[in-house]
Design an enzyme around this catalytic site. Structure first.
Site, PDB file in Angstrom:
ATOM      1  N   THR A  79       0.861  -1.179   0.000  1.00  0.00           N
ATOM      2  CA  THR A  79       0.000   0.000   0.000  1.00  0.00           C
ATOM      3  C   THR A  79       0.898   1.230   0.000  1.00  0.00           C
ATOM      4  OG1 THR A  79      -1.665  -1.198   1.255  1.00  0.00           O
ATOM      5  CG2 THR A  79      -1.835   1.217   1.250  1.00  0.00           C
ATOM      6  N   LYS A 156      -6.744   1.024  -3.471  1.00  0.00           N
ATOM      7  CA  LYS A 156      -6.359   0.459  -2.170  1.00  0.00           C
ATOM      8  C   LYS A 156      -6.454   1.519  -1.069  1.00  0.00           C
ATOM      9  CE  LYS A 156      -4.422  -2.301   0.908  1.00  0.00           C
ATOM     10  NZ  LYS A 156      -5.194  -3.317   1.636  1.00  0.00           N
ATOM     11  N   LYS A 225      -0.171   5.284   8.930  1.00  0.00           N
ATOM     12  CA  LYS A 225       0.625   5.400   7.690  1.00  0.00           C
ATOM     13  C   LYS A 225      -0.318   5.452   6.481  1.00  0.00           C
ATOM     14  CE  LYS A 225       1.810   2.100   5.328  1.00  0.00           C
ATOM     15  NZ  LYS A 225       1.576   1.438   4.022  1.00  0.00           N
TER      16      LYS A 225
END
Lengths: 273, 273
Positions: A79, A156, A225
């Site tokens: 990702t 994503k 994140k």
């Protein structure tokens, strides 16, 4: 593991050698470096925790770019920012190599059960070549998003944003029910079978009801994140995302209190004390 | 309509007489006032848009409380504050009448298809008495939440909060995808079949993708009313709900711009211009 079971020769590398042991026990060849792995493989899958780690694997004299052979394929499952995918695709192309973006939805148990959902974008011919391998690796579905290399990573990021938003909503609803003396378990029995009969809500409402935030399946630190990436992407698209900003604030607070390793499903606990 | 089809004698009342016409055409007796209806019925269902409207129907010399016979049952289907349910239950009890809270999930087409979800709380014996009628009225499920009269209304507020949260998240994700040049329709084809394969996401992602906010199935004004109730309930439970506050702010902005009658699924449009 699934690839070995499907009869493929597998070469593996991890910074922490012990993490490669289960694959080695099944017959994978453990490599001592990214460089030595790259020399022996025509298709390389990478999965790391952030953009910097991926660039580190790719760039430099020990990296994939330097050691992969012409026409080899790098399939990036991490990702990361769409822009990072664009940059890496360009670097691979300059060397006559191919890069595909294929970020994946599903926790480790979904991989074992071959119930992963892979997204994929990049050159169509290469996508078609790689798709059977993704299925053999545990993909229940492989979702194609066209030739623009950035698309799958955007999808994503949207998906992880949607999951985190659901976690916040579930948490706030459970707390409101409890504080109003309603049986929150009973309430979620209903929602899980009706309006919110979807895997994200069914699985996570159980975890949040039981407050089983340790051990984490996906840590708050990794959750932040991802939300940071969502907001970076939003900024570059000149879009405001107030719900993503709220999630970021809550996650930052939880991490600042020393809880970076609890499960990200605890996100709403930032404001519920 | 479903109750008539099940063979019940139905008396109906609406402030706007024309709204009773479809039921009248099927054989319902149209009453000229709440009082005249109350005198003729042993079980009365009410569904109105807010707490004030419900109190108005109940209290005063023309209200249900004054005209319902002893042992009659008032089944309140509206989305209201748990405290209002408690107050009305107490007033009915003082007159030897019964009050049940039974807020309902489902749009008009779900009622026709008998796919409503009724929540219900209050005296167990009366709940058991009323349950078959709710099934005949279109309830696919009747979800019991115990004897505490406030429970079902809390559950309904949590449910509407969860739906509105999903609407905001869907909207922000679609906008991020579009601005990142990703096919948002294709993205939601995936989410609707995988992580978010739940009615709320499947149905509303279609509406938001097409921006079909008019005519509204549920208006922004009513959405804000519900989120206001959620935050009132949270305040009385001394709980902060940052996501509910965000929804309230967005809905207030949209309404202040003159769009109170668009569908509440446009909630994320407040910040996406």
């Amino acid at each position: 593991m699934n690839l070995i079971d499907s009869g493929h020769s597998l070469y593996v590398y991890n910074r922490t050698a012990s993490k490669a042991s289960p694959a080695a026990a099944k017959g994978a060849v453990v490599c001592e470096s990214v460089a030595s792995l790259a020399k022996q493989c025509n298709i390389v899958f990478t999965i790391v925790s952030d953009d910097a780690a991926l660039k580190n694997i790719c760039i430099g004299e020990n990296g994939l770019l330097h050691h992969l052979q012409t026409d080899s394929v790098h399939v990036s499952l991490s990702t990361i920012l769409p822009q990072t995918a664009l940059d890496l695709a360009s670097l691979h192309e300059q060397r006559g190599q191919h890069y595909l973006a294929s970020p994946v939805f599903g926790r480790p148990e979904a991989a074992v059960a071959k119930k992963l959902n892979f997204t994929i974008s990049g050159n169509e011919k290469i996508r078609k070549q790689v798709e059977p391998l993704l299925r053999e690796a545990g993909g229940m579905h492989v979702w194609h998003f066209g030739n623009d290399i950035t698309a799958a990573n955007t999808v994503k990021l949207c998906g992880n944003f949607l999951i985190a938003s659901a976690l916040e909503a579930i948490g706030e609803s459970i707390q409101l029910a409890k504080k109003s003396r309603v049986d929150a378990q009973q309430m979620w029995d209903m929602f899980s079978q009706t309006l919110f009969a979807a895997p994200v809500y069914v699985n996570y409402s159980k975890i949040i009801l039981q407050e089983k935030f340790e051990p984490a399946a996906f840590t708050m630190k990794l959750g932040l994140k991802d939300i940071d990436l969502v907001l970076q992407q939003a900024a570059s698209a000149q879009q405001s995302m107030p719900l993503a900003s709220l999630l970021q604030k809550n996650m930052q607070q939880i991490i600042s209190e020393g809880n970076e390793d609890i499960d990200w499903s605890a996100v709403s606990s930032a404001t519920l004390k």
